[in-house]
Design a protein around this motif. Structure first.
Motif, PDB file in Angstrom:
ATOM      1  N   SER A 227       1.967  -0.583   4.920  1.00  0.00           N
ATOM      2  CA  SER A 227       2.909  -0.255   6.337  1.00  0.00           C
ATOM      3  C   SER A 227       2.635  -0.900   7.513  1.00  0.00           C
ATOM      4  O   SER A 227       0.941  -0.299   7.880  1.00  0.00           O
ATOM      5  CB  SER A 227       3.028   1.378   6.420  1.00  0.00           C
ATOM      6  OG  SER A 227       3.946   1.986   5.588  1.00  0.00           O
ATOM      7  N   ALA A 228       2.636  -1.572   8.437  1.00  0.00           N
ATOM      8  CA  ALA A 228       2.266  -2.857   9.470  1.00  0.00           C
ATOM      9  C   ALA A 228       2.966  -3.490   9.790  1.00  0.00           C
ATOM     10  O   ALA A 228       3.866  -4.130   9.227  1.00  0.00           O
ATOM     11  CB  ALA A 228       0.411  -2.204   8.891  1.00  0.00           C
ATOM     12  N   ASN A 229       2.198  -3.671  10.534  1.00  0.00           N
ATOM     13  CA  ASN A 229       2.961  -5.233  11.503  1.00  0.00           C
ATOM     14  C   ASN A 229       2.600  -6.909  11.273  1.00  0.00           C
ATOM     15  O   ASN A 229       3.197  -6.698  12.233  1.00  0.00           O
ATOM     16  CB  ASN A 229       4.055  -4.953  12.867  1.00  0.00           C
ATOM     17  CG  ASN A 229       2.546  -4.405  13.912  1.00  0.00           C
ATOM     18  OD1 ASN A 229       2.655  -4.216  13.505  1.00  0.00           O
ATOM     19  ND2 ASN A 229       3.668  -4.782  15.116  1.00  0.00           N
ATOM     20  N   HIS A 247      -6.415 -14.357   2.892  1.00  0.00           N
ATOM     21  CA  HIS A 247      -7.322 -13.276   1.898  1.00  0.00           C
ATOM     22  C   HIS A 247      -5.970 -12.187   2.014  1.00  0.00           C
ATOM     23  O   HIS A 247      -5.059 -11.934   2.688  1.00  0.00           O
ATOM     24  CB  HIS A 247      -8.572 -12.829   2.707  1.00  0.00           C
ATOM     25  CG  HIS A 247      -9.203 -12.021   2.352  1.00  0.00           C
ATOM     26  ND1 HIS A 247      -8.951 -10.713   2.669  1.00  0.00           N
ATOM     27  CD2 HIS A 247      -9.746 -11.342   2.038  1.00  0.00           C
ATOM     28  CE1 HIS A 247      -9.929  -9.990   1.716  1.00  0.00           C
ATOM     29  NE2 HIS A 247     -11.018 -10.720   1.353  1.00  0.00           N
ATOM     30  N   PRO A 248      -6.128 -11.581   1.325  1.00  0.00           N
ATOM     31  CA  PRO A 248      -5.344 -10.460   0.303  1.00  0.00           C
ATOM     32  C   PRO A 248      -5.605  -9.600   1.032  1.00  0.00           C
ATOM     33  O   PRO A 248      -6.422  -8.497   2.108  1.00  0.00           O
ATOM     34  CB  PRO A 248      -5.372  -9.699  -1.492  1.00  0.00           C
ATOM     35  CG  PRO A 248      -7.056 -10.809  -1.851  1.00  0.00           C
ATOM     36  CD  PRO A 248      -7.235 -11.561  -0.231  1.00  0.00           C
ATOM     37  N   CYS A 249      -4.178  -8.618   1.799  1.00  0.00           N
ATOM     38  CA  CYS A 249      -4.548  -7.360   2.761  1.00  0.00           C
ATOM     39  C   CYS A 249      -5.703  -6.371   1.549  1.00  0.00           C
ATOM     40  O   CYS A 249      -4.849  -6.308   0.459  1.00  0.00           O
ATOM     41  CB  CYS A 249      -2.792  -6.900   3.143  1.00  0.00           C
ATOM     42  SG  CYS A 249      -2.908  -5.683   3.685  1.00  0.00           S
ATOM     43  N   ILE A 250      -5.527  -5.896   2.407  1.00  0.00           N
ATOM     44  CA  ILE A 250      -6.518  -4.700   2.119  1.00  0.00           C
ATOM     45  C   ILE A 250      -6.258  -3.243   1.995  1.00  0.00           C
ATOM     46  O   ILE A 250      -6.472  -2.055   1.952  1.00  0.00           O
ATOM     47  CB  ILE A 250      -8.126  -4.437   2.131  1.00  0.00           C
ATOM     48  CG1 ILE A 250      -9.003  -4.733   3.383  1.00  0.00           C
ATOM     49  CG2 ILE A 250      -8.782  -5.772   1.604  1.00  0.00           C
ATOM     50  CD1 ILE A 250      -9.886  -4.087   3.975  1.00  0.00           C
ATOM     51  N   GLY A 251      -5.160  -3.161   2.539  1.00  0.00           N
ATOM     52  CA  GLY A 251      -4.407  -2.234   3.248  1.00  0.00           C
ATOM     53  C   GLY A 251      -5.554  -1.200   4.295  1.00  0.00           C
ATOM     54  O   GLY A 251      -5.260   0.263   3.683  1.00  0.00           O
ATOM     55  N   ASP A 256      -6.789   6.996   3.312  1.00  0.00           N
ATOM     56  CA  ASP A 256      -7.633   7.463   1.607  1.00  0.00           C
ATOM     57  C   ASP A 256      -7.557   6.180   0.563  1.00  0.00           C
ATOM     58  O   ASP A 256      -8.250   5.337   0.706  1.00  0.00           O
ATOM     59  CB  ASP A 256      -8.026   8.192   1.464  1.00  0.00           C
ATOM     60  CG  ASP A 256      -8.003   9.276   2.115  1.00  0.00           C
ATOM     61  OD1 ASP A 256      -8.489   9.146   3.318  1.00  0.00           O
ATOM     62  OD2 ASP A 256      -7.317  10.745   2.022  1.00  0.00           O
ATOM     63  N   ILE A 257      -6.559   6.703  -0.104  1.00  0.00           N
ATOM     64  CA  ILE A 257      -6.755   5.978  -1.769  1.00  0.00           C
ATOM     65  C   ILE A 257      -6.305   4.335  -1.681  1.00  0.00           C
ATOM     66  O   ILE A 257      -7.543   3.405  -2.343  1.00  0.00           O
ATOM     67  CB  ILE A 257      -4.911   6.365  -2.437  1.00  0.00           C
ATOM     68  CG1 ILE A 257      -5.478   7.627  -2.825  1.00  0.00           C
ATOM     69  CG2 ILE A 257      -4.953   5.808  -3.881  1.00  0.00           C
ATOM     70  CD1 ILE A 257      -4.260   8.740  -3.225  1.00  0.00           C
ATOM     71  N   LEU A 258      -5.431   3.684  -0.788  1.00  0.00           N
ATOM     72  CA  LEU A 258      -5.830   2.671  -0.467  1.00  0.00           C
ATOM     73  C   LEU A 258      -6.371   1.793  -0.563  1.00  0.00           C
ATOM     74  O   LEU A 258      -7.086   0.766  -0.890  1.00  0.00           O
ATOM     75  CB  LEU A 258      -4.513   1.965   0.208  1.00  0.00           C
ATOM     76  CG  LEU A 258      -3.857   0.430  -0.610  1.00  0.00           C
ATOM     77  CD1 LEU A 258      -3.138   0.531  -2.069  1.00  0.00           C
ATOM     78  CD2 LEU A 258      -2.918   0.491   0.904  1.00  0.00           C
TER      79      LEU A 258
END
Ligand code: SF4
Ligand code: SF4
Ligand code: F3S
Length: 267
Positions: A227-229, A247-251, A256-258
């Motif tokens: 969740s982000a813009n 580059h992939p998003c790393i969340g 925590d988990i993500l």
């Protein structure tokens, strides 16, 4: 100290890299100078203030005393809790002590960055210092999380400007994040989304599927759960964001988990 009606802001640094402040320094609308000279009174910020040592401590305590119950406290960095928090000390006090002292008189607290929001990189297992976020320690104040590593400075600035304009906090999600910035998944507005929908995925960094801008999901992108813009607001006024530059998003805005899983996958 509150001047010209501008609210006092106290900014504490704990276990962090200062990337959140650095990111904010590069904002342009408004600029950091407009923010701190015309809109708020930044009474204490270890990176930006000229004073040091006892002089700086005096500014901090003068402001807390003069603005009891009215100042905005911004926290950058995680708070170590193991061994009574000895891993981060400023002016002889642990981060836990400084946070508790400054939180008492704050009207609201903004946790800037993933470190202050949830513990961040420092809290990845085995979390040797017991790093946690502000909300794990302070339970009796309104706390707004602006996660991201670093967060987009406009999410922070918009939150401050919202508060100054409407004299109330913006609507928050269940993780304490302003919904206007964190209310949607970045996957919803990603420019690689048509490739995702069509089943075209980059297979490896640097190969033609990557160069053609295919979806990064199979390279580990966490965009569908983040969740982000970022895909709309982008960074540094140059229109780029992690996924746009390959580059992939790393969340990084997630707890925590993500985020920790993504970091663990890299090391
Ligand atoms: Fe640095 Fe990221 Fe922590 Fe901000 S959230 S202080 S950028 S490690
Ligand atoms: Fe979604 Fe990531 Fe693919 Fe973009 S690159 S469409 S955010 S999975
Ligand atoms: Fe972070 Fe992902 Fe945005 S890594 S900066 S939430 S694209």
């Amino acid at each position: 100290i509150e001047k010209n009606g501008n609210p006092a802001v106290i900014w504490l640094h704990f276990q962090e890299c200062t990337g959140c402040s650095e990111s904010l320094l590069r904002s342009s609308h408004p600029t950091i100078s407009t923010l701190i000279l015309d809109m708020i009174s930044l009474d204490y910020h270890e990176t930006l203030m000229v004073g040091a040592g006892h002089q700086a401590e005096k500014s901090l305590h003068d402001s807390m005393k003069a603005n009891q119950g009215k100042y905005i406290l911004v926290v950058e960095g995680a708070i170590p809790t193991k061994q009574n928090g000895i891993f981060c000390k400023v002016s002889g006090k642990t981060a836990m002590e400084s946070l508790q002292e400054a939180a008492k008189g704050a009207a609201a607290i903004i946790s800037i960055g993933t470190c202050a929001s949830y513990g961040g990189i420092q809290s990845v297992a085995p979390n040797p210092t017991g790093a946690v976020g502000v909300r794990d320690i302070v339970k009796d104040k309104p706390i707004i999380n602006i996660p991201g590593c670093p967060p987009n400075p406009y999410n922070f600035l918009s939150t401050v400007l919202y508060y100054l304009t409407f004299k109330k906090l913006p609507e928050l999600d269940n993780l304490g994040r302003p919904k206007f910035a964190y209310g949607r998944k970045i996957h919803e507005h990603c420019e690689r989304r048509p490739h995702f929908d069509a089943g075209r995925f980059a297979k490896a960094y640097g190969d033609p599927t990557h160069a053609q801008g295919y979806c990064l999901y199979k390279l580990g992108c966490k965009g569908p759960a983040t969740s982000a813009n970022c895909s709309v607001q982008r960074f540094n006024d140059v229109g780029a964001w992690p996924v746009s530059i390959g580059h992939p998003c790393i969340g990084c805005t997630e707890p925590d988990i993500l985020f920790k899983t993504a970091i663990a996958e890299k090391v």
